[in-house]
Design an enzyme around this catalytic site. Structure first.
Site, mmCIF file in Angstrom:
data_model
loop_
_atom_site.group_PDB
_atom_site.id
_atom_site.type_symbol
_atom_site.label_atom_id
_atom_site.label_comp_id
_atom_site.label_asym_id
_atom_site.label_seq_id
_atom_site.Cartn_x
_atom_site.Cartn_y
_atom_site.Cartn_z
ATOM 1 N N LEU A 21 -59.503 -24.003 -3.637
ATOM 2 C CA LEU A 21 -59.330 -22.997 -4.697
ATOM 3 C C LEU A 21 -60.213 -23.286 -5.904
ATOM 4 O O LEU A 21 -60.725 -22.360 -6.534
ATOM 5 C CB LEU A 21 -57.874 -22.915 -5.144
ATOM 6 C CG LEU A 21 -56.963 -22.027 -4.335
ATOM 7 C CD1 LEU A 21 -55.550 -22.079 -4.899
ATOM 8 C CD2 LEU A 21 -57.467 -20.597 -4.290
ATOM 9 N N SER A 24 -63.452 -21.910 -4.878
ATOM 10 C CA SER A 24 -63.404 -20.451 -4.827
ATOM 11 C C SER A 24 -63.429 -19.826 -6.220
ATOM 12 O O SER A 24 -64.173 -18.879 -6.473
ATOM 13 C CB SER A 24 -62.153 -19.993 -4.075
ATOM 14 O OG SER A 24 -62.135 -18.597 -3.910
ATOM 15 N N GLU A 25 -62.621 -20.380 -7.118
ATOM 16 C CA GLU A 25 -62.539 -19.845 -8.474
ATOM 17 C C GLU A 25 -63.748 -20.223 -9.324
ATOM 18 O O GLU A 25 -63.900 -19.731 -10.436
ATOM 19 C CB GLU A 25 -61.245 -20.313 -9.146
ATOM 20 C CG GLU A 25 -60.003 -19.645 -8.599
ATOM 21 C CD GLU A 25 -59.953 -18.154 -8.898
ATOM 22 O OE1 GLU A 25 -60.001 -17.768 -10.078
ATOM 23 O OE2 GLU A 25 -59.867 -17.360 -7.939
ATOM 24 N N GLY A 26 -64.599 -21.096 -8.804
ATOM 25 C CA GLY A 26 -65.815 -21.467 -9.520
ATOM 26 C C GLY A 26 -65.604 -22.481 -10.620
ATOM 27 O O GLY A 26 -66.505 -22.744 -11.417
ATOM 28 N N SER A 132 -60.890 -14.317 -6.420
ATOM 29 C CA SER A 132 -62.096 -14.821 -5.752
ATOM 30 C C SER A 132 -61.941 -14.924 -4.246
ATOM 31 O O SER A 132 -62.929 -15.093 -3.524
ATOM 32 C CB SER A 132 -62.443 -16.211 -6.295
ATOM 33 O OG SER A 132 -61.416 -17.137 -5.965
#
Length: 162
Positions: A21, A24-26, A132
């Site tokens: 995560l 994914s969320e950067g 995301s």
């Protein structure tokens, strides 16, 4: 790397899913500046200091989109007071953010899938929480499932054979 222990999280796959995560969320993908594995990132890329409470900074991302998302899992302030009380979280620190995200897994009935290595099924169950994730449908950039699966495996997660 997630700060919660494998034992408290419910296993290695849960910790790996948390790490995925962050990618994914950067907030913890190697491109975003961070001094604390993404736990200190505001939406839009700036950093915040101090974990006493959610920073509650409204960031204007475009003329029509603003957000208070903060931390490794981009937690919105409007949900934070409820979960802080529910989970008796002492602060907005890394361990509290991990516990918050795991509560989201449980509420979306994804925890058993995560623990068993049913990665794609788990992603599908929590995508309404994280914009995301593939198929989230919020009109924001969605990651490719292959990239996220790779991040999960690199973090030590295992997949169940189909």
């Amino acid at each position: 790397m997630a700060r919660i222990s494998e034992q408290e999280a419910g296993g290695r796959n849960v910790v790996a899913f948390l790490d995925m995560l962050g990618v994914s969320e950067g907030t913890n993908d190697g491109r975003q500046e961070t001094k604390d594995d993404g736990y200190d990132v505001l939406v839009g890329g700036k950093l915040f200091t101090g974990y006493a409470d959610h920073p509650n900074v409204l960031v204007k991302l475009s003329p029509s989109l603003s957000s208070t998302a903060a931390g490794r899992y981009q937690i919105l302030y409007r949900y934070w007071p409820h979960y802080r009380a529910l989970l008796k979280l002492p602060d907005f620190g890394p361990l509290s953010q991990d516990r918050y995200a795991i509560q989201q897994f449980k509420e979306q009935r994804a925890i058993a899938d995560i623990q068993a290595g049913r990665f794609d099924e788990a992603v599908a169950k929590v995508r309404n929480i994280w914009a995301s994730l593939p198929g989230a449908g919020y009109g924001q950039h969605e990651q490719k499932i292959e990239r996220l699966r790779d991040a999960y495996l690199r973090a030590g997660g295992t997949l169940v054979e189909a």
